[in-house]
Design a protein around this motif. Structure first.
Motif, PDB file in Angstrom:
ATOM      1  N   VAL A   1      -6.672 -11.313  60.576  1.00  0.00           N
ATOM      2  CA  VAL A   1      -8.104 -11.382  60.821  1.00  0.00           C
ATOM      3  C   VAL A   1      -8.781 -10.067  60.444  1.00  0.00           C
ATOM      4  O   VAL A   1      -9.848 -10.047  59.856  1.00  0.00           O
ATOM      5  CB  VAL A   1      -8.378 -11.700  62.310  1.00  0.00           C
ATOM      6  N   TYR A   2      -8.132  -8.951  60.770  1.00  0.00           N
ATOM      7  CA  TYR A   2      -8.726  -7.635  60.526  1.00  0.00           C
ATOM      8  C   TYR A   2      -7.612  -6.631  60.279  1.00  0.00           C
ATOM      9  O   TYR A   2      -6.560  -6.698  60.891  1.00  0.00           O
ATOM     10  CB  TYR A   2      -9.575  -7.194  61.729  1.00  0.00           C
ATOM     11  N   GLU A   3      -7.888  -5.694  59.372  1.00  0.00           N
ATOM     12  CA  GLU A   3      -6.907  -4.661  59.046  1.00  0.00           C
ATOM     13  C   GLU A   3      -7.621  -3.327  58.879  1.00  0.00           C
ATOM     14  O   GLU A   3      -8.682  -3.241  58.268  1.00  0.00           O
ATOM     15  CB  GLU A   3      -6.187  -5.031  57.748  1.00  0.00           C
ATOM     16  N   THR A   4      -7.041  -2.277  59.443  1.00  0.00           N
ATOM     17  CA  THR A   4      -7.556  -0.929  59.258  1.00  0.00           C
ATOM     18  C   THR A   4      -6.375   0.022  59.152  1.00  0.00           C
ATOM     19  O   THR A   4      -5.216  -0.393  59.287  1.00  0.00           O
ATOM     20  CB  THR A   4      -8.517  -0.524  60.401  1.00  0.00           C
ATOM     21  N   ARG A   5      -6.666   1.262  58.898  1.00  0.00           N
ATOM     22  CA  ARG A   5      -5.619   2.280  58.803  1.00  0.00           C
ATOM     23  C   ARG A   5      -6.207   3.622  59.209  1.00  0.00           C
ATOM     24  O   ARG A   5      -7.307   3.675  59.744  1.00  0.00           O
ATOM     25  CB  ARG A   5      -5.036   2.326  57.399  1.00  0.00           C
ATOM     26  N   LEU A   6      -5.492   4.680  58.937  1.00  0.00           N
ATOM     27  CA  LEU A   6      -6.007   6.002  59.274  1.00  0.00           C
ATOM     28  C   LEU A   6      -7.216   6.316  58.401  1.00  0.00           C
ATOM     29  O   LEU A   6      -7.304   5.894  57.250  1.00  0.00           O
ATOM     30  CB  LEU A   6      -4.925   7.062  59.075  1.00  0.00           C
ATOM     31  N   HIS A   7      -8.126   7.079  58.949  1.00  0.00           N
ATOM     32  CA  HIS A   7      -9.344   7.472  58.255  1.00  0.00           C
ATOM     33  C   HIS A   7      -9.011   8.511  57.175  1.00  0.00           C
ATOM     34  O   HIS A   7      -8.016   9.227  57.277  1.00  0.00           O
ATOM     35  CB  HIS A   7     -10.315   8.061  59.293  1.00  0.00           C
ATOM     36  N   TRP A   8      -9.880   8.618  56.173  1.00  0.00           N
ATOM     37  CA  TRP A   8      -9.643   9.588  55.098  1.00  0.00           C
ATOM     38  C   TRP A   8      -9.658  11.026  55.603  1.00  0.00           C
ATOM     39  O   TRP A   8      -9.162  11.938  54.934  1.00  0.00           O
ATOM     40  CB  TRP A   8     -10.654   9.416  53.971  1.00  0.00           C
TER      41      TRP A   8
ATOM     42  N   PHE B   1      -3.273   6.132  69.194  1.00  0.00           N
ATOM     43  CA  PHE B   1      -3.315   6.295  67.742  1.00  0.00           C
ATOM     44  C   PHE B   1      -4.563   7.076  67.374  1.00  0.00           C
ATOM     45  O   PHE B   1      -5.683   6.639  67.633  1.00  0.00           O
ATOM     46  CB  PHE B   1      -3.292   4.927  67.052  1.00  0.00           C
ATOM     47  N   ASN B   2      -4.368   8.243  66.784  1.00  0.00           N
ATOM     48  CA  ASN B   2      -5.464   9.152  66.455  1.00  0.00           C
ATOM     49  C   ASN B   2      -5.997   8.927  65.043  1.00  0.00           C
ATOM     50  O   ASN B   2      -5.254   8.507  64.157  1.00  0.00           O
ATOM     51  CB  ASN B   2      -5.005  10.600  66.589  1.00  0.00           C
ATOM     52  N   ARG B   3      -7.260   9.265  64.864  1.00  0.00           N
ATOM     53  CA  ARG B   3      -7.957   9.245  63.575  1.00  0.00           C
ATOM     54  C   ARG B   3      -7.899   7.891  62.879  1.00  0.00           C
ATOM     55  O   ARG B   3      -7.642   7.798  61.682  1.00  0.00           O
ATOM     56  CB  ARG B   3      -7.429  10.345  62.672  1.00  0.00           C
ATOM     57  N   VAL B   4      -8.144   6.845  63.629  1.00  0.00           N
ATOM     58  CA  VAL B   4      -8.146   5.482  63.100  1.00  0.00           C
ATOM     59  C   VAL B   4      -9.536   5.189  62.532  1.00  0.00           C
ATOM     60  O   VAL B   4     -10.554   5.482  63.167  1.00  0.00           O
ATOM     61  CB  VAL B   4      -7.804   4.471  64.210  1.00  0.00           C
ATOM     62  N   ALA B   5      -9.570   4.609  61.339  1.00  0.00           N
ATOM     63  CA  ALA B   5     -10.840   4.234  60.723  1.00  0.00           C
ATOM     64  C   ALA B   5     -11.432   3.034  61.447  1.00  0.00           C
ATOM     65  O   ALA B   5     -10.719   2.089  61.777  1.00  0.00           O
ATOM     66  CB  ALA B   5     -10.622   3.910  59.247  1.00  0.00           C
ATOM     67  N   HIS B   6     -12.711   3.078  61.712  1.00  0.00           N
ATOM     68  CA  HIS B   6     -13.467   1.983  62.344  1.00  0.00           C
ATOM     69  C   HIS B   6     -12.834   1.499  63.652  1.00  0.00           C
ATOM     70  O   HIS B   6     -12.525   0.317  63.803  1.00  0.00           O
ATOM     71  CB  HIS B   6     -13.627   0.813  61.368  1.00  0.00           C
ATOM     72  N   PRO B   7     -12.643   2.393  64.620  1.00  0.00           N
ATOM     73  CA  PRO B   7     -11.966   1.993  65.864  1.00  0.00           C
ATOM     74  C   PRO B   7     -12.745   0.966  66.686  1.00  0.00           C
ATOM     75  O   PRO B   7     -12.136   0.101  67.323  1.00  0.00           O
ATOM     76  CB  PRO B   7     -11.814   3.308  66.627  1.00  0.00           C
ATOM     77  N   LEU B   8     -14.059   1.045  66.684  1.00  0.00           N
ATOM     78  CA  LEU B   8     -14.847   0.080  67.462  1.00  0.00           C
ATOM     79  C   LEU B   8     -14.729  -1.322  66.885  1.00  0.00           C
ATOM     80  O   LEU B   8     -14.650  -2.307  67.620  1.00  0.00           O
ATOM     81  CB  LEU B   8     -16.312   0.514  67.527  1.00  0.00           C
ATOM     82  N   GLU B   9     -14.691  -1.416  65.557  1.00  0.00           N
ATOM     83  CA  GLU B   9     -14.521  -2.718  64.909  1.00  0.00           C
ATOM     84  C   GLU B   9     -13.138  -3.289  65.217  1.00  0.00           C
ATOM     85  O   GLU B   9     -12.990  -4.486  65.454  1.00  0.00           O
ATOM     86  CB  GLU B   9     -14.736  -2.597  63.401  1.00  0.00           C
ATOM     87  N   PHE B  10     -12.119  -2.427  65.235  1.00  0.00           N
ATOM     88  CA  PHE B  10     -10.764  -2.869  65.588  1.00  0.00           C
ATOM     89  C   PHE B  10     -10.760  -3.460  66.992  1.00  0.00           C
ATOM     90  O   PHE B  10     -10.254  -4.551  67.224  1.00  0.00           O
ATOM     91  CB  PHE B  10      -9.783  -1.696  65.483  1.00  0.00           C
ATOM     92  N   ARG B  11     -11.359  -2.735  67.946  1.00  0.00           N
ATOM     93  CA  ARG B  11     -11.425  -3.214  69.327  1.00  0.00           C
ATOM     94  C   ARG B  11     -12.188  -4.529  69.417  1.00  0.00           C
ATOM     95  O   ARG B  11     -11.760  -5.466  70.094  1.00  0.00           O
ATOM     96  CB  ARG B  11     -12.069  -2.166  70.226  1.00  0.00           C
ATOM     97  N   THR B  12     -13.311  -4.619  68.724  1.00  0.00           N
ATOM     98  CA  THR B  12     -14.115  -5.851  68.733  1.00  0.00           C
ATOM     99  C   THR B  12     -13.322  -7.031  68.205  1.00  0.00           C
ATOM    100  O   THR B  12     -13.359  -8.130  68.786  1.00  0.00           O
ATOM    101  CB  THR B  12     -15.397  -5.654  67.894  1.00  0.00           C
ATOM    102  N   GLN B  13     -12.584  -6.822  67.125  1.00  0.00           N
ATOM    103  CA  GLN B  13     -11.787  -7.910  66.544  1.00  0.00           C
ATOM    104  C   GLN B  13     -10.700  -8.373  67.511  1.00  0.00           C
ATOM    105  O   GLN B  13     -10.455  -9.576  67.637  1.00  0.00           O
ATOM    106  CB  GLN B  13     -11.171  -7.477  65.213  1.00  0.00           C
ATOM    107  N   VAL B  14     -10.060  -7.425  68.191  1.00  0.00           N
ATOM    108  CA  VAL B  14      -9.036  -7.796  69.174  1.00  0.00           C
ATOM    109  C   VAL B  14      -9.673  -8.603  70.305  1.00  0.00           C
ATOM    110  O   VAL B  14      -9.155  -9.661  70.699  1.00  0.00           O
ATOM    111  CB  VAL B  14      -8.311  -6.552  69.743  1.00  0.00           C
ATOM    112  N   GLN B  15     -10.791  -8.135  70.810  1.00  0.00           N
ATOM    113  CA  GLN B  15     -11.456  -8.837  71.907  1.00  0.00           C
ATOM    114  C   GLN B  15     -11.903 -10.237  71.489  1.00  0.00           C
ATOM    115  O   GLN B  15     -11.775 -11.192  72.262  1.00  0.00           O
ATOM    116  CB  GLN B  15     -12.649  -8.016  72.403  1.00  0.00           C
ATOM    117  N   GLN B  16     -12.407 -10.373  70.264  1.00  0.00           N
ATOM    118  CA  GLN B  16     -12.834 -11.688  69.780  1.00  0.00           C
ATOM    119  C   GLN B  16     -11.637 -12.639  69.681  1.00  0.00           C
ATOM    120  O   GLN B  16     -11.743 -13.829  70.046  1.00  0.00           O
ATOM    121  CB  GLN B  16     -13.523 -11.579  68.425  1.00  0.00           C
ATOM    122  N   GLN B  17     -10.516 -12.153  69.196  1.00  0.00           N
ATOM    123  CA  GLN B  17      -9.326 -13.005  69.064  1.00  0.00           C
ATOM    124  C   GLN B  17      -8.769 -13.385  70.430  1.00  0.00           C
ATOM    125  O   GLN B  17      -8.276 -14.494  70.616  1.00  0.00           O
ATOM    126  CB  GLN B  17      -8.262 -12.327  68.205  1.00  0.00           C
TER     127      GLN B  17
END
Length: 167
Positions: free
Chosen positions: A15-22, A144-160
């Motif tokens: 549903v959603y994928e992210t990784r460490l920020h640049w 997990f430190n320096r994750v790109a778009h952490p709020l979107e990650f949390r939102t996606q988990v909550q939605q699922q």
């Protein structure tokens, strides 16, 4: 094919994928530039030595090449660390995979996710990175430190989680 794609179960989709920020690349790139520019300077200086200073000439060339190799190692390591981290939300689980050769994975069923916390500094809010803290039921928190778009990650988990409860 990513680690998670290889380990999906029947009926599971990403549903959603992210990784460490640049931002994690800043220190390796700065160190790479420092060593790389020093190496280039040594190589340029080696061309200015006179013919009777062959030992000095060869030493500068060897040191210049060594500094360029170190610069390349710093940059390559930074890119590998960034690309070896996957944080994925599927319709059934939350995956976090860190590492390439030595690997650490966390796979939580959505029903087992107790909470997901997000911490963002001022700089993190401006640039879009933060710390994600995953709490599983009965487990210790995973940070997990320096994750790109952490709020979107949390939102996606909550939605699922909500979607899985409705079914």
């Amino acid at each position: 094919m990513s680690y998670v794609e290889k380990h999906l179960i029947d009926g599971e989709s990403i549903v959603y994928e992210t990784r460490l920020h640049w931002i994690v690349l800043i220190v390796p790139v700065l160190l790479g530039l420092l060593f790389g520019l020093t190496g280039m300077g040594m190589l340029l200086l080696s061309g200015r030595t006179t013919a009777d200073q062959t030992v000095e000439h060869e030493s500068l060339i060897a040191l210049g090449i060594a500094f360029l190799a170190i610069a390349l190692i710093f940059i390559a390591r930074g890119v590998l660390v960034r690309n070896a981290t996957e944080m994925i939300v599927t319709n059934k689980r939350v995956f976090v995979k860190v590492g390439l050769a030595a690997r650490r994975t966390i796979e939580l069923l959505l029903s087992r996710v107790e909470s997901i916390g997000v911490e963002e500094s001022v700089t993190g809010r401006m640039l879009g990175y933060g710390t994600v803290i995953v709490h599983g039921t009965g487990g210790t928190p995973e940070i997990f430190n320096r994750v790109a778009h952490p709020l979107e990650f949390r939102t996606q988990v909550q939605q699922q989680i909500e979607k899985s409860r409705v079914k």
